[in-house]
Write a protein that holds these residues in place. Structure first.
Motif, PDB file in Angstrom:
ATOM      1  N   ALA A  92       0.913  -1.161  -0.036  1.00  0.00           N
ATOM      2  CA  ALA A  92       0.063   0.028  -0.071  1.00  0.00           C
ATOM      3  C   ALA A  92       0.961   1.425  -0.063  1.00  0.00           C
ATOM      4  O   ALA A  92       1.682   1.572   0.942  1.00  0.00           O
ATOM      5  CB  ALA A  92      -0.979  -0.039   1.198  1.00  0.00           C
ATOM      6  N   ILE A 110      -0.987  -5.972   4.891  1.00  0.00           N
ATOM      7  CA  ILE A 110      -0.487  -4.903   4.335  1.00  0.00           C
ATOM      8  C   ILE A 110       0.895  -4.486   4.685  1.00  0.00           C
ATOM      9  O   ILE A 110       1.351  -4.394   5.733  1.00  0.00           O
ATOM     10  CB  ILE A 110      -1.599  -3.830   4.729  1.00  0.00           C
ATOM     11  CG1 ILE A 110      -2.868  -4.215   4.050  1.00  0.00           C
ATOM     12  CG2 ILE A 110      -1.165  -2.440   3.954  1.00  0.00           C
ATOM     13  CD1 ILE A 110      -4.070  -3.559   4.852  1.00  0.00           C
ATOM     14  N   ALA A 131      -1.484  -1.565   9.542  1.00  0.00           N
ATOM     15  CA  ALA A 131      -0.525  -2.334   8.498  1.00  0.00           C
ATOM     16  C   ALA A 131       0.311  -3.448   9.315  1.00  0.00           C
ATOM     17  O   ALA A 131       0.570  -3.634  10.262  1.00  0.00           O
ATOM     18  CB  ALA A 131       0.464  -1.336   7.837  1.00  0.00           C
TER      19      ALA A 131
END
Lengths: 402, 244
Positions: free
Chosen positions: B162, B191, B210
């Motif tokens: 991301a 992520i 994340a």
């Protein structure tokens, strides 16, 4: 058309660029065909860019070569001296209709930068032009002209510091600021929809040429020849003849030799298929896929990639690719000046060199058309250096002393 | 979730091979468990000036794609739990996409990242990776819109890269509420969130949103700052490590 020409083209970009490209695609479909846009664009082409450009019968060269009738499409007569203005005006106007207040562009030799700066000045948008540091150094006259049009020239220090690095820098800037900025790409390449968008605005070259030759000769030509860097002038003039029994020849830069880095022959040389700068096409690259340096006396042909539509037309054989080297281009430049009173851009001089050879092998009843995509004043500092060095050097020294 | 991993990014061969191995060793010694190695490319369109110049230097100093395997093997022994390899489309395209994926899998690579192979224009890359059994991480960005996020989730990726700021790598990013909301919308896969991270505060902010924070240009800048790569990289990564 669509995203791909055969297997070439596509939209191989970082996810960040997708929304901006999508917005541009939507604008291309919705705005360009509209009556309002077309009226304003056609008005600008006629009253600002100076279209239609002439199709000139080159009587002296025709006699000299003793073959086909040679006609020359004088795109160099257009505002800012080359076909680049057709696309720059179209894209800057589109940006304005999209509600953008700022355009950015990449430039190599400076022609597309100058055209975009002029169009932005005319249409009242801010303009930033990205240019590699090497090009800034060798094309100061065009840097000066862009600044006169009010553009900011942003010098790119990355990579080979030439055109491809200017493209990368412009794309990055676009990503940062796409809500108010539109990216005006100068050649029929890059990620979709640029190959379609640029061709759409350059098709006027072919449309005019076709009706002009029908008016002058009552028949179509046997041959049409254009030089080919990224390929926007070539695809522009060829587009009107694709369905006709007309041979189409694109001329690449043979440079100073056949070795690596000495030329820019993607299709008539050692180009290989690749996915670079957002599109799939033929590129000059090494075995591992790293992009190679190129050389041509004409900055506009000095590019490692070629537009995807031309790559496809080359693969299918519809367009034949050949080469002219630096020396042949200079010879053709001088011949056109002496025999026809035309100062040809060095890019277009590559097309001229091949046109003369082809014409001499054709029948007198036949017709060949070459696209003089630009005029030659812009190359003064290159041509004078090559052809007039002693006096030119003295002049430069004297000017520098002030 | 109260912990977060750090994924450290190194450009292979910048400014030469020992710099990469010494930097990797410094990272491993400081407790970094995830490494991302970039294969330099001549036209790195998604990189900012810092990593672009690093790619150039590496290539100019003689880096060859053929050397990538040696780099990967040399860091494998250092105890990283995951090694990811990032590069641009033309490198695996010329090598052959399937051959590239198989080679990476055989080298023990966890995931591959190719930012200019977006979903739908990926030449079947993500599907092939699934068949071959290696993770290909799609890149998600905040401005991508719900329909493309849905398309991405439809591929059921195990991991997603991301990019927190719209733009290129290497400039400072604040972890805004919008960014957190965006990361939440990706929920499910692991992520790896990056772009412009250079402080422990930023890393800390990502906890709970994340799996890993990506530190890239910050490390490249440290490597570029002098010849004591081990010490420079140690200091740079320590600046990014939350106290707990």
């Amino acid at each position: 058309m669509g995203k791909y020409f055969g297997s070439y083209g596509g939209q191989y970009v970082g996810e960040v660029l997708k929304p901006a490209l999508g917005e541009l695609e939507q604008a291309m479909t919705d705005i360009i065909p509209s009556g309002e846009f077309q009226r304003e664009y056609q008005y600008l082409l006629k009253h600002f860019a100076g279209r239609p450009t002439p199709l000139c019968f080159a009587e002296n060269l025709t006699k000299m070569m003793g073959g086909a009738k040679i006609y020359i499409k004088l795109e160099g007569m257009a505002q800012t001296g080359a076909h680049k203005i057709n696309n720059a005006l179209g894209q800057v106007l589109l940006a304005k209709y999209m509600g953008k207040t700022h355009v950015i562009a990449e430039t190599g030799a400076g022609q597309h930068g100058v055209a975009t700066a002029a169009a932005a000045a005319k249409l009242g948008l801010e303009c930033t032009v990205f240019m590699g540091a090497v090009d800034v150094k060798r094309q100061q006259p065009n840097v000066f002209l862009m600044k006169q049009f009010g553009a900011e020239v942003s010098t790119v220090q990355e990579g080979s510091r030439t055109l491809k690095d200017a493209v990368n820098a412009a794309l990055k800037q676009w990503v940062e600021d796409s809500s108010r900025t539109s990216y005006v790409l100068g050649s029929a390449l890059g990620p979709y929809p640029y190959p379609d968008l640029v061709r759409t605005f350059q098709e006027v070259i072919g449309r005019e040429t076709r009706s002009q030759i029908l008016e002058a000769e009552g028949t179509l030509p046997q041959q049409v020849v254009a030089c080919c860097g990224g390929g926007s002038n070539a695809v522009g003039i060829f587009s009107a003849f694709l369905d006709d029994p007309v041979s189409l020849t694109a001329v690449e830069a043979g440079g100073r030799g056949t070795g690596r880095g000495e030329h820019a022959q993607r299709m008539s040389g050692q180009g290989e298929m690749g996915i670079i700068e957002g599109y799939k096409s033929f590129f000059l690259q090494d075995e591992e896929g790293q992009v190679l340096h190129t050389h041509s006396i004409s900055a506009g042909l000095d590019y490692p990639g070629i537009g995807p539509q031309l790559a496809y037309l080359g693969e299918t054989g519809r367009v034949k690719f050949t080469r002219a080297d630096d020396r042949q281009a200079l010879d053709a430049y001088q011949l056109l000046a002496r025999k026809e009173g035309l100062l040809c851009a060095l890019e277009s001089a590559h097309a001229a060199a091949v046109t003369l050879t082809l014409a001499s092998d054709m029948d007198k009843k036949e017709i060949i058309i070459m696209n003089m995509s630009g005029r030659g004043e812009k190359d003064l500092f290159i041509t004078a250096r090559e052809l007039y060095w002693e006096q030119w050097q003295q002049f430069l020294l004297q000017e520098a002393k002030g | 979730m109260s912990t977060i991993e750090i994924m450290a990014h190194l450009v292979m061969g910048f400014p030469r091979k020992e710099a990469t191995t010494e930097s990797a060793r410094a990272l491993a010694d400081r407790g970094v468990r995830i490494l991302e190695l970039q294969i330099p490319f001549s036209d790195p369109t998604a990189d900012g000036p810092v990593n672009t110049r690093a790619c150039e230097t590496s290539l100019r100093e003689g880096f060859r794609v053929a050397h990538a395997g040696e780099y990967i093997r040399s860091v494998q022994e250092m105890g990283f739990t995951e090694v990811h390899v990032m590069t641009y489309a033309n490198i695996p395209f010329r090598f052959g996409f399937d051959r590239y994926l198989r080679t990476m899998k055989d080298l023990g690579v966890t995931g591959v990242i190719v930012p200019d192979l977006p979903i739908e224009d990926d030449e079947g890359f993500y599907a092939s990776a699934g068949i071959i059994g290696i993770d290909a991480l799609p890149v998600a960005v905040p401005n991508m819109g719900a329909s493309r996020i849905k398309l991405m989730q439809g591929m059921n990726p195990n991991r997603i890269y991301a990019a927190l700021r719209e733009g290129v790598t290497g400039r400072s990013t604040g972890i805004t509420d919008d960014a957190k909301q965006f990361l939440t919308s990706l929920a499910g896969p692991k992520i790896y969130a990056g772009f412009g991270i250079s402080s422990a505060e930023q890393v800390s902010d990502l906890k709970g949103y994340a799996y890993a924070a990506v530190i890239g240009s910050h490390i490249t800048r440290a490597i570029a700052s002098g010849p004591d790569w081990y010490d420079q990289v140690s200091r740079a990564i320590e600046q990014c490590m939350p106290d707990t």
